[in-house]
Design a protein around this motif. Structure first.
Motif, PDB file in Angstrom:
ATOM      1  N   VAL A 117      44.245  82.246  23.794  1.00 21.71           N
ATOM      2  CA  VAL A 117      43.083  83.169  23.743  1.00 21.71           C
ATOM      3  C   VAL A 117      43.299  84.387  24.029  1.00 21.71           C
ATOM      4  CG1 VAL A 117      40.767  83.759  24.216  1.00 21.71           C
ATOM      5  CG2 VAL A 117      41.398  81.094  24.058  1.00 21.71           C
ATOM      6  N   VAL A 118      44.023  84.626  25.093  1.00 20.55           N
ATOM      7  CA  VAL A 118      44.352  85.841  25.900  1.00 20.55           C
ATOM      8  C   VAL A 118      45.673  86.027  26.444  1.00 20.55           C
ATOM      9  CG1 VAL A 118      42.122  86.953  26.021  1.00 20.55           C
ATOM     10  CG2 VAL A 118      42.949  85.824  27.968  1.00 20.55           C
ATOM     11  N   ALA A 119      46.400  86.958  26.225  1.00 22.89           N
ATOM     12  CA  ALA A 119      47.694  87.379  27.018  1.00 22.89           C
ATOM     13  C   ALA A 119      47.335  88.220  28.366  1.00 22.89           C
ATOM     14  CB  ALA A 119      48.531  88.120  26.124  1.00 22.89           C
ATOM     15  N   LEU A 120      47.934  87.685  29.475  1.00 26.13           N
ATOM     16  CA  LEU A 120      47.562  88.295  30.656  1.00 26.13           C
ATOM     17  C   LEU A 120      48.419  89.352  31.020  1.00 26.13           C
ATOM     18  CD1 LEU A 120      46.897  85.029  32.707  1.00 26.13           C
ATOM     19  CD2 LEU A 120      45.347  86.345  31.388  1.00 26.13           C
ATOM     20  N   ALA A 121      47.977  90.515  31.396  1.00 27.36           N
ATOM     21  CA  ALA A 121      48.824  91.818  31.851  1.00 27.36           C
ATOM     22  C   ALA A 121      49.352  91.618  32.867  1.00 27.36           C
ATOM     23  CB  ALA A 121      47.860  92.943  31.524  1.00 27.36           C
ATOM     24  N   ALA A 122      49.221  90.591  33.679  1.00 27.53           N
ATOM     25  CA  ALA A 122      50.010  90.296  34.985  1.00 27.53           C
ATOM     26  C   ALA A 122      50.549  89.047  35.089  1.00 27.53           C
ATOM     27  CB  ALA A 122      49.005  90.577  36.130  1.00 27.53           C
ATOM     28  N   ALA A 123      51.491  89.011  35.820  1.00 28.53           N
ATOM     29  CA  ALA A 123      52.398  87.445  36.277  1.00 28.53           C
ATOM     30  C   ALA A 123      51.650  86.640  37.070  1.00 28.53           C
ATOM     31  CB  ALA A 123      53.876  87.649  36.209  1.00 28.53           C
ATOM     32  N   LEU A 124      52.630  86.214  38.054  1.00 29.22           N
ATOM     33  CA  LEU A 124      52.029  85.444  39.321  1.00 29.22           C
ATOM     34  C   LEU A 124      50.901  86.006  39.939  1.00 29.22           C
ATOM     35  CD1 LEU A 124      55.457  83.906  40.243  1.00 29.22           C
ATOM     36  CD2 LEU A 124      53.597  82.881  38.854  1.00 29.22           C
ATOM     37  N   ASP A 147      41.123  84.363  14.628  1.00 27.18           N
ATOM     38  CA  ASP A 147      40.095  83.355  14.004  1.00 27.18           C
ATOM     39  C   ASP A 147      39.069  82.979  14.764  1.00 27.18           C
ATOM     40  OD1 ASP A 147      41.198  83.957  11.526  1.00 27.18           O
ATOM     41  OD2 ASP A 147      42.412  82.323  11.426  1.00 27.18           O
ATOM     42  N   LEU A 148      39.170  82.417  15.771  1.00 28.56           N
ATOM     43  CA  LEU A 148      38.008  82.087  16.808  1.00 28.56           C
ATOM     44  C   LEU A 148      37.040  83.024  17.143  1.00 28.56           C
ATOM     45  CD1 LEU A 148      37.193  79.902  19.110  1.00 28.56           C
ATOM     46  CD2 LEU A 148      38.676  81.177  20.743  1.00 28.56           C
ATOM     47  N   PHE A 149      37.505  84.320  17.104  1.00 30.51           N
ATOM     48  CA  PHE A 149      36.470  85.317  17.278  1.00 30.51           C
ATOM     49  C   PHE A 149      36.114  85.889  16.063  1.00 30.51           C
ATOM     50  CE2 PHE A 149      38.254  84.948  21.396  1.00 30.51           C
ATOM     51  CZ  PHE A 149      37.263  85.084  22.423  1.00 30.51           C
ATOM     52  N   GLY A 150      36.045  85.192  14.854  1.00 27.20           N
ATOM     53  CA  GLY A 150      35.546  85.679  13.571  1.00 27.20           C
ATOM     54  C   GLY A 150      36.265  86.809  12.818  1.00 27.20           C
ATOM     55  N   THR A 151      37.559  86.869  13.401  1.00 28.77           N
ATOM     56  CA  THR A 151      38.043  88.131  12.913  1.00 28.77           C
ATOM     57  C   THR A 151      37.562  89.269  13.048  1.00 28.77           C
ATOM     58  OG1 THR A 151      37.658  88.278  10.583  1.00 28.77           O
ATOM     59  CG2 THR A 151      39.287  86.698  11.052  1.00 28.77           C
ATOM     60  N   VAL A 152      36.766  89.508  14.098  1.00 27.07           N
ATOM     61  CA  VAL A 152      36.063  90.723  14.264  1.00 27.07           C
ATOM     62  C   VAL A 152      36.983  91.394  15.361  1.00 27.07           C
ATOM     63  CG1 VAL A 152      34.196  91.618  15.623  1.00 27.07           C
ATOM     64  CG2 VAL A 152      33.757  89.810  14.317  1.00 27.07           C
ATOM     65  N   TYR A 153      37.724  90.947  16.150  1.00 26.81           N
ATOM     66  CA  TYR A 153      38.636  91.695  17.062  1.00 26.81           C
ATOM     67  C   TYR A 153      39.961  91.357  16.509  1.00 26.81           C
ATOM     68  CZ  TYR A 153      34.426  91.596  19.769  1.00 26.81           C
ATOM     69  OH  TYR A 153      33.308  91.559  20.342  1.00 26.81           O
ATOM     70  N   PRO A 154      40.755  92.399  16.263  1.00 28.25           N
ATOM     71  CA  PRO A 154      42.281  92.213  15.971  1.00 28.25           C
ATOM     72  C   PRO A 154      43.045  91.837  17.264  1.00 28.25           C
ATOM     73  CG  PRO A 154      41.847  94.572  16.149  1.00 28.25           C
ATOM     74  CD  PRO A 154      40.342  93.853  16.471  1.00 28.25           C
ATOM     75  N   ALA A 155      44.311  91.149  16.878  1.00 25.81           N
ATOM     76  CA  ALA A 155      45.006  90.700  18.017  1.00 25.81           C
ATOM     77  C   ALA A 155      45.466  91.987  18.911  1.00 25.81           C
ATOM     78  CB  ALA A 155      46.365  90.120  17.478  1.00 25.81           C
ATOM     79  N   GLY A 156      45.476  91.846  19.986  1.00 30.59           N
ATOM     80  CA  GLY A 156      45.791  93.137  21.121  1.00 30.59           C
ATOM     81  C   GLY A 156      44.613  93.721  21.523  1.00 30.59           C
ATOM     82  N   THR A 157      43.239  93.271  21.201  1.00 25.56           N
ATOM     83  CA  THR A 157      42.062  93.833  21.496  1.00 25.56           C
ATOM     84  C   THR A 157      41.874  93.522  22.953  1.00 25.56           C
ATOM     85  OG1 THR A 157      40.829  93.655  19.394  1.00 25.56           O
ATOM     86  CG2 THR A 157      39.749  93.875  21.236  1.00 25.56           C
ATOM     87  N   GLU A 158      41.473  94.721  24.058  1.00 23.55           N
ATOM     88  CA  GLU A 158      41.417  94.239  25.302  1.00 23.55           C
ATOM     89  C   GLU A 158      39.885  93.466  25.422  1.00 23.55           C
ATOM     90  OE1 GLU A 158      39.729  97.049  28.913  1.00 23.55           O
ATOM     91  OE2 GLU A 158      41.348  97.870  27.661  1.00 23.55           O
ATOM     92  N   MET A 159      40.087  92.213  26.161  1.00 24.74           N
ATOM     93  CA  MET A 159      39.237  91.521  26.315  1.00 24.74           C
ATOM     94  C   MET A 159      38.542  91.710  27.702  1.00 24.74           C
ATOM     95  SD  MET A 159      38.685  89.985  23.618  1.00 24.74           S
ATOM     96  CE  MET A 159      37.738  88.594  23.505  1.00 24.74           C
ATOM     97  N   ALA A 160      37.649  90.941  28.495  1.00 26.43           N
ATOM     98  CA  ALA A 160      37.374  90.991  29.912  1.00 26.43           C
ATOM     99  C   ALA A 160      38.436  90.826  30.687  1.00 26.43           C
ATOM    100  CB  ALA A 160      36.019  90.309  30.115  1.00 26.43           C
TER     101      ALA A 160
END
Length: 170
Positions: A117-124, A147-160
């Protein structure tokens, strides 16, 4: 730190307050509840905390070499537009290593399949004598979850951002 060791990997003893906290995305919650006249349900052990943050209790923490796998329980489902929008975050898992991390969810039709779902901007996470802690880790929508988010947000969109707390027994 109390660990149970089978050869490898190491399983970490779990305390009741261990959890993943994630609001998914504020604009999504606002859209679903106020604009699209939909709603969301929280189930399976997850709870909603102050500020629209969903807390998923830790089921299991396993260390494999330099990587960690954290499995959580519970779900949050956003539904709007008479069911045409249906976003399910269920039993999330985080896999993180020294230089990468991803939060994934189980796919509704196949409980064994995970979707990044999301890539994390920090490691361990940071570790001290009290346990492992992440606080406010930035996240970006993974290409597989567009697709899970209905294509509303493109890849790389900042999530919470996400936060994790895992107490370790001494």
């Amino acid at each position: 730190m109390t660990t149970t060791t089978a050869a490898t990997p190491e399983a970490v003893a779990i305390a009741m307050e261990d959890a993943l906290d994630w609001a998914v995305r504020d604009s999504l919650t606002t859209y679903v509840t106020k604009i699209a006249r939909g709603g969301y349900t929280v189930d399976g052990g997850a709870v909603e905390r102050e500020g629209g943050v969903f807390s998923f209790p830790l089921r299991r923490a396993v260390r494999e070499g330099a990587d960690w796998r954290f499995s959580f329980v519970g779900s949050v489902r956003f539904v709007a537009h008479g069911g045409l929008m249906d976003i399910l975050i269920k039993d999330p898992e985080i896999v993180v290593g020294p230089d990468r991390g991803v939060l994934a969810t189980h796919v509704a039709d196949d409980p064994d399949e995970l979707l990044a779902v999301v890539a994390l901007a920090a490691a361990l996470p940071e570790a001290d004598e009290a346990g492992l802690t992440w606080s406010g880790v930035p996240t970006q929508l993974a290409p597989a979850a567009v697709d899970l988010f209905g294509t509303v947000y493109p890849a790389g969109t900042e999530m919470a951002p996400i936060s994790i707390r895992i107490a370790l027994d001494s």
